[in-house]
Design an enzyme around this catalytic site. Structure first.
Site, PDB file in Angstrom:
ATOM      1  CE  LYS A 140      -5.293  -5.939  -2.124  1.00  0.00           C
ATOM      2  NZ  LYS A 140      -6.718  -6.959  -2.234  1.00  0.00           N
ATOM      3  CG  HIS A 170      -3.695  -8.552  -9.020  1.00  0.00           C
ATOM      4  ND1 HIS A 170      -4.455  -8.418  -7.933  1.00  0.00           N
ATOM      5  CD2 HIS A 170      -4.719  -9.116  -9.903  1.00  0.00           C
ATOM      6  CE1 HIS A 170      -5.581  -8.389  -8.001  1.00  0.00           C
ATOM      7  NE2 HIS A 170      -6.083  -8.870  -9.322  1.00  0.00           N
ATOM      8  CE  LYS A 174      -6.232  -7.043 -13.042  1.00  0.00           C
ATOM      9  NZ  LYS A 174      -6.539  -8.063 -13.242  1.00  0.00           N
ATOM     10  CD  GLU A 208     -14.120  -8.002  -8.008  1.00  0.00           C
ATOM     11  OE1 GLU A 208     -13.525  -8.860  -8.405  1.00  0.00           O
ATOM     12  OE2 GLU A 208     -14.081  -7.459  -6.864  1.00  0.00           O
ATOM     13  CG  ASP A 227     -10.397  -6.599  -1.293  1.00  0.00           C
ATOM     14  OD1 ASP A 227      -9.413  -7.041  -1.293  1.00  0.00           O
ATOM     15  OD2 ASP A 227     -11.142  -7.034  -2.041  1.00  0.00           O
ATOM     16  CG  HIS A 232      -6.316  -3.877  -6.799  1.00  0.00           C
ATOM     17  ND1 HIS A 232      -4.927  -4.287  -6.829  1.00  0.00           N
ATOM     18  CD2 HIS A 232      -7.145  -4.914  -6.284  1.00  0.00           C
ATOM     19  CE1 HIS A 232      -4.808  -5.452  -6.366  1.00  0.00           C
ATOM     20  NE2 HIS A 232      -6.161  -5.760  -5.770  1.00  0.00           N
ATOM     21  CE  LYS A 328     -14.989  -8.684  -3.740  1.00  0.00           C
ATOM     22  NZ  LYS A 328     -14.105  -8.960  -4.640  1.00  0.00           N
TER      23      LYS A 328
HETATM   24  C1  BG6 Z   1      -8.006  -8.654  -5.258  1.00  0.00           C
HETATM   25  C2  BG6 Z   1      -8.921  -8.378  -4.282  1.00  0.00           C
HETATM   26  O1  BG6 Z   1      -6.857  -8.000  -4.894  1.00  0.00           O
HETATM   27  O2  BG6 Z   1      -8.411  -8.443  -6.497  1.00  0.00           O
HETATM   28  C3  BG6 Z   1     -10.254  -9.219  -4.763  1.00  0.00           C
HETATM   29  O3  BG6 Z   1      -8.745  -9.210  -2.830  1.00  0.00           O
HETATM   30  C4  BG6 Z   1     -10.658  -8.719  -6.177  1.00  0.00           C
HETATM   31  O4  BG6 Z   1     -11.323  -9.097  -3.797  1.00  0.00           O
HETATM   32  C5  BG6 Z   1      -9.425  -9.097  -7.076  1.00  0.00           C
HETATM   33  O5  BG6 Z   1     -11.775  -9.527  -6.516  1.00  0.00           O
HETATM   34  C6  BG6 Z   1     -10.002  -8.377  -8.276  1.00  0.00           C
HETATM   35  O6  BG6 Z   1      -8.853  -8.648  -9.281  1.00  0.00           O
HETATM   36  P1  BG6 Z   1      -9.124  -9.135 -10.696  1.00  0.00           P
HETATM   37  O7  BG6 Z   1      -7.915  -9.298 -11.364  1.00  0.00           O
HETATM   38  O8  BG6 Z   1     -10.096 -10.066 -10.825  1.00  0.00           O
HETATM   39  O9  BG6 Z   1      -9.711  -8.005 -11.221  1.00  0.00           O
END
Ligand code: BG6
Length: 477
Positions: A140, A170, A174, A208, A227, A232, A328
């Site tokens: 991505k 990704h 998980k 986050e 993002d 996600h 964030k």
């Molecule tokens: C990424 C984003 O795809 O996923 C990031 O670009 C983000 O900004 C991240 O922090 C979050 O993934 P995870 O696995 O840490 O929750």
């Protein structure tokens, strides 16, 4: 537990061999597969980049990110380097010399290279599956809006078949995310109440604590919506909302996920809030205001937080709002899905002074502290019928060894065995962008994000967005 078979051997080509993704996630994941005996001995890794390096230099750069053991010693010897520009036909001719049989091409590059690399691979005949499989993994962000995602899909699919493309998200790697399907479809009592007769609303949160830090350049052009949301958060939404697939075959599952995302009503600005963190502290950590982050425009209008009310137009979910938020520099790292059930139809246990019983909720805690919790109401022991909220708690760590996986292991293994279930199909990506396009359009020209303090739960308007419907967010913790 069943033992997964060794994946077929292949040349695993990584474009962007010296990047962060390669050393922090891809190679460590390939190493974990080696440790688990899942990578064939003949599999080799070929890193491509324009820097002046060689096999030894690449290997020693990777050493810093790896806990050395016998498995690393074995894999390390099978890692090679090819110096080459991604836009130069000579790179692909050199690549063709070194590949015979199965190959995976992993594009761990800036998105602007996705189309050109696939074109060059095709021009060099490297995507023809005559002597083995040829698969392309695409990171991505896949496009920056609906039009660019469509154009990229069209460009890729002109050169190879959909079955050769693995668009990665990704979150789908998980374990806890994959468990959503098992929780739903292996447990009939959950599925029986998983609809608009019993569910009042659903909350999906990916909070986050990290700030934008050194990613200013990428992030300022991207923002929290692009993002995190069409990829996600919509994946989580799809797994929670999809219909049971006819089988656990990749296409059956992908079709149901795609159907759910296609049913998301286009989100209008009135149902969305954007925020931007200011300067402050999270615990002892000083947070620089987003606009003061290196490589972020001082007058940037990019959002670092977004909250949305999403409607899914399907028989099962009509009338059930899904509230999504991500940001964030927030109070805690907390990725969770909460299913809020409706109140009991008749209030039999109304106590004096207490009008409402706490509602039943199912909390899918995805990270950290992975688990599933059911909040319900029980009788307080004693002569009176007094009610109290209690919960049943399943904590992953109590049942399974804590894993030191990167989250990419399953995804890379699936590419090698040719299982596309956890990857996004072209239609699914486009449906995700379609749903958020009205916000992209409106926010490009209008207004700006509302400030919020680092270490908070986000901007005040996000509370108002859900309060408008008589509800409130679960506190981030
Ligand atoms: C990424 C984003 O795809 O996923 C990031 O670009 C983000 O900004 C991240 O922090 C979050 O993934 P995870 O696995 O840490 O929750």
């Amino acid at each position: 537990m069943r033992k997964a078979p060794v994946a077929p051997p292949a040349t695993f080509v990584i474009f962007g061999a010296l990047g962060d993704l390669t050393r922090r996630l891809l190679v460590p994941a390939l190493l974990n597969l080696t440790r688990g005996g899942l990578l064939a001995e003949q599999t080799t890794v070929l890193g491509v980049s324009h820097h002046d390096k060689d096999d030894a230099a690449l290997r020693s750069e990777l050493d810093d990110f790896i806990e050395a053991d016998d498995a690393w010693a074995t894999l390390r010897e099978r890692i090679h380097y090819l110096k080459g520009d991604f836009t130069d036909a000579a790179t692909f001719e050199a690549l063709a010399e070194r590949i015979d049989g199965n190959a995976v091409f992993y594009l761990a590059t800036a998105p602007s290279f996705f189309g050109p690399i696939v074109d060059s691979l095709a021009d060099a005949g490297l995507l023809e599956e005559k002597k083995g499989f040829r698969r392309v993994v695409i990171e991505k962000p896949f496009g920056t809006d609906l039009a660019s995602a469509k154009a990229l899909n069209a460009r890729l699919l002109a050169r190879a078949a959909e079955t050769q493309f693995y668009r990665i998200d990704h979150f789908l790697g998980k374990e806890t995310v994959q468990n959503i399907l098992v929780a739903r479809f292996a447990n009939v009592h959950l599925e029986a109440v998983w609809n608009n007769r019993y569910v009042d609303h659903v909350e999906i949160t990916a909070a986050e604590t990290v700030d934008v830090g050194t990613r200013g350049k990428f992030y300022d052009a991207t923002g929290a919506l692009r993002d995190m949301v069409p990829n996600h958060l919509f994946q989580l939404l799809a797994l929670v909302g999809m219909e049971p697939p006819n089988s656990f075959e990749a296409e059956a599952v992908r079709s149901e996920r795609a159907k759910l995302i296609a049913a998301i009503r286009r989100i209008e600005p009135a149902d969305a809030v954007r925020g931007r963190y200011e300067a402050g502290k999270i615990g002892d950590k000083e947070i620089t205001a987003y606009r003061k982050t290196p490589e972020v425009a001082p007058k940037s209008k990019t959002e670092t937080y977004v909250a949305l009310k999403v409607q899914v137009e399907s028989w099962r979910w009509s009338g059930v709002p899904f509230y999504l938020r991500t940001g964030k520099a927030m109070r805690a790292r907390d990725t969770q899905i909460i299913i809020h059930f409706r109140d009991a139809p008749l209030k039999l246990f109304r106590e004096e002074g207490v009008d409402e019983l706490p509602p039943n909720r199912l909390v899918l805690q995805l990270q950290p502290h992975e688990g599933i919790k059911l909040d319900f109401v029980a009788k307080q022991p004693g002569p009176l019928i007094d009610t109290v909220p209690v919960s049943m708690d399943f904590v992953y760590a109590d049942h399974f060894p804590v894993s030191h996986q990167t989250g990419y292991e399953t995804l890379l293994y699936d590419v090698l065995i040719g299982d596309q279930m956890l990857f996004q199909r072209a239609d699914q990506i486009e449906a995700g962008w379609r749903a958020v396009q009205p916000l992209l359009d409106a926010w490009a020209s209008d207004g700006e994000p509302e400030p919020y303090d680092p270490g908070s739960d986000g901007p005040a308007s996000a509370d108002a967005l859900i309060a408008r419907d008589g509800r409130r967010w679960n506190p981030i913790a």
